[in-house]
Design a protein around this motif. Structure first.
Motif, PDB file in Angstrom:
ATOM      1  N   GLY A 272       0.814  -1.168  -0.034  1.00 48.97           N
ATOM      2  CA  GLY A 272       0.119  -0.176  -0.004  1.00 48.97           C
ATOM      3  C   GLY A 272       0.837   1.237   0.015  1.00 48.97           C
ATOM      4  N   LEU A 273       2.182   1.179  -0.348  1.00 46.45           N
ATOM      5  CA  LEU A 273       2.956   2.361  -0.145  1.00 46.45           C
ATOM      6  C   LEU A 273       2.954   2.842  -1.750  1.00 46.45           C
ATOM      7  CD1 LEU A 273       5.744   1.448   1.917  1.00 46.45           C
ATOM      8  CD2 LEU A 273       5.075   3.470   1.991  1.00 46.45           C
ATOM      9  N   LEU A 274       2.660   4.233  -1.673  1.00 44.03           N
ATOM     10  CA  LEU A 274       2.985   5.031  -2.967  1.00 44.03           C
ATOM     11  C   LEU A 274       4.483   4.752  -3.329  1.00 44.03           C
ATOM     12  CD1 LEU A 274       1.060   6.682  -4.669  1.00 44.03           C
ATOM     13  CD2 LEU A 274       1.989   8.777  -3.351  1.00 44.03           C
ATOM     14  N   THR A 275       4.875   4.458  -4.579  1.00 48.60           N
ATOM     15  CA  THR A 275       6.026   4.108  -5.054  1.00 48.60           C
ATOM     16  C   THR A 275       6.277   4.603  -6.364  1.00 48.60           C
ATOM     17  OG1 THR A 275       5.989   2.034  -3.598  1.00 48.60           O
ATOM     18  CG2 THR A 275       7.830   2.234  -5.413  1.00 48.60           C
ATOM     19  N   PHE A 276       7.429   5.224  -6.529  1.00 48.27           N
ATOM     20  CA  PHE A 276       7.819   5.602  -7.838  1.00 48.27           C
ATOM     21  C   PHE A 276       9.037   4.588  -8.410  1.00 48.27           C
ATOM     22  CE2 PHE A 276      10.726   7.268 -11.042  1.00 48.27           C
ATOM     23  CZ  PHE A 276       9.973   7.885 -12.102  1.00 48.27           C
ATOM     24  N   GLY A 277       8.490   3.759  -9.419  1.00 52.06           N
ATOM     25  CA  GLY A 277       9.383   2.608 -10.106  1.00 52.06           C
ATOM     26  C   GLY A 277       8.724   1.555 -10.506  1.00 52.06           C
TER      27      GLY A 277
END
Ligand code: AMP
Ligand code: GLY
Length: 435
Positions: free
Chosen positions: A100-105
């Motif tokens: 549930g973590l907002l992640t760039f990649g």
């Protein structure tokens, strides 16, 4: 997939952010992100001596999803930015998103565009994207026969991630055959069990970076790096000895063609396969007579290309990375200053071969007093309060200017002000664009 991205932080005004990585690219990202008022606490893992000036460095293994997740929980991290490719290939982005973590990649499946050259070639075929003709081999004898039949020049690539060292541009048949012996002999570990042999392409290289949430595509400014170690683009291939942005070879026409013929069909094919690509897609291009062909994709920002892009974008990059991670790029705009940026890498003497570590470096504060100059750290560390070299590429001396020439003069003034006798520096970064 698309609606699974965490929405819980949407609209929050200040965020705790974790950047994974420790190179010049990640220092530039940290420096730019820290300028955005939305950034509350900034952490870098593992970080370096320069990043420690704008962020708290955390000792954790960026490829270990459990460790990263644990850190995010204890530090109340709202957003994770993944810099290098290794955590992507290790599935860290998937683990973060699943939690549930907002992640760039991009996901591990999508990051195969960098991790597997054979996969990329298959996608290009399916997408009709122009690239070098190629064959894929798992059998050493078949590969040798193919090289003898094709002749030189020819390009031999280890099919998996080989830390940038798995590509041999062979000008003679003997060189190509020796490369095959190395690769099938295990010189690149597991990466050499499969080999891609490619047609040698001529032209000028440039990189196109786009942000994409899987559907919408936001092209970033162009940038070009210098891969060879020595002046005049001679000597061994490196990760990049300098870069500049914009790159005049990337005219609006070439950019439009690269988007239409290479980037968009690739993204559509990835989505069609159920593995949409979300993050920054780096297309390495070979351009001849205005026609771009794909050399390679990377699932990350280029290093040192990222440094020049961040010089020109500053704090806006955080909003762009957030819009990417939140599937909200279609309504997003960047304001590019009408300026130029350049970065000159200071490497340890001997790089990309063997080199010394632990040399003291002085004078960085004095070298970057002017507001248009910034020195990003790559391979540095602190030892008893002294800054020391701790890698091959050590510093990324960056500057902006109204013209490339002004930016270049500023950057070299800063290079000359750094007190590090063991440095290896190219004196001609940007020459193609200045000539
Ligand atoms: P890659 O890791 O695939 O980007 O390759 C490293 C470098 O090798 C590229 O930046 C190019 O300079 C060169 N290279 C790779 N593939 C080719 C090709 N098919 N033709 C000519 N040069 C190539
Ligand atoms: N500068 C080239 C790369 O990051 O791969």
């Amino acid at each position: 997939h698309r609606r699974r991205t965490a929405q819980t932080n949407y609209g929050r005004l200040s965020m705790n952010i974790l950047i994974l990585g420790s190179g010049g690219r990640e220092h530039a990202l940290a420096w730019a992100i820290a300028q955005n008022p939305r950034c509350d606490k900034l952490f870098c893992a593992p970080g370096n001596a320069g990043m420690a000036e704008v962020a708290t460095c955390a000792r954790l293994d960026p490829e270990d999803a459990a460790e990263v997740l644990d850190f995010c929980a204890t530090r109340a991290i709202d957003f994770v930015v993944i810099g290098p490719e290794a955590p992507l290939a290790a599935g860290v982005s998937d683990a973060l998103r699943d939690a549930g973590l907002l992640t760039f990649g991009p996901s591990k499946a999508a990051a195969q565009l960098e991790a597997s050259k054979a996969f990329t070639k298959a996608i290009c075929d399916a997408a009709g994207a122009p690239t070098a003709a190629y064959r894929h081999f798992t059998d050493a004898q078949a590969a040798r026969d193919y090289v003898r039949a094709q002749g030189a020049p020819i390009v031999v690539k280890a099919a998996g991630l080989a830390a940038g060292k798995g590509v041999i541009v062979a000008m003679t048949e003997a060189e190509a055959l020796a490369a095959l012996d190395d690769m099938f002999g295990g010189a690149f570990g597991g990466a050499g069990a499969e080999v891609v042999i490619e047609e040698f392409m001529t032209g000028e290289e440039a990189s196109l970076f786009v942000l994409t949430d899987g559907e919408a595509v936001l092209p970033l400014a162009s940038a070009q790096d210098h891969k060879r170690a020595f002046d005049g683009d001679e000597g061994p291939n490196t990760g990049g000895m300098g870069a500049y942005s914009p790159a005049p070879i990337m005219t609006p026409e070439v950019t439009e063609r690269a988007l239409r013929e290479i980037v968009q069909p690739t993204l559509a094919e990835m989505a069609r396969r159920g593995t949409p690509y979300q993050g920054v897609l780096y297309a390495g291009l070979m351009i001849e007579d205005g026609a771009p062909r794909l050399v390679e994709f990377n699932a990350r920002f280029g290093d040192p290309e990222c440094q020049v892009l961040m010089m020109r974008l500053g704090g806006q990059i955080l909003d762009a990375l957030l819009a990417t991670a939140r599937d909200a790029l279609d309504s997003f705009h960047l304001n590019w200053a009408d300026d130029h940026a350049i970065t000159v890498v200071m490497a340890a003497e001997g790089y990309p071969g063997s080199y010394a570590k632990g040399q003291e470096i002085r004078g960085l504060d004095a070298a970057q007093q002017d507001a248009h100059t910034k020195i990003f750290h790559a391979g540095t560390a602190l030892a008893d309060g002294a800054l020391i070299s701790n890698g091959g590429r050590v510093l990324s001396v960056s500057a902006r200017g109204d013209s490339l020439r002004a930016a270049r003069d500023r950057a070299y003034r800063a290079v000359d002000a750094v007190d590090w006798p063991g440095a290896m520096v190219r004196r001609d970064i940007g020459w193609r664009a200045l000539d």
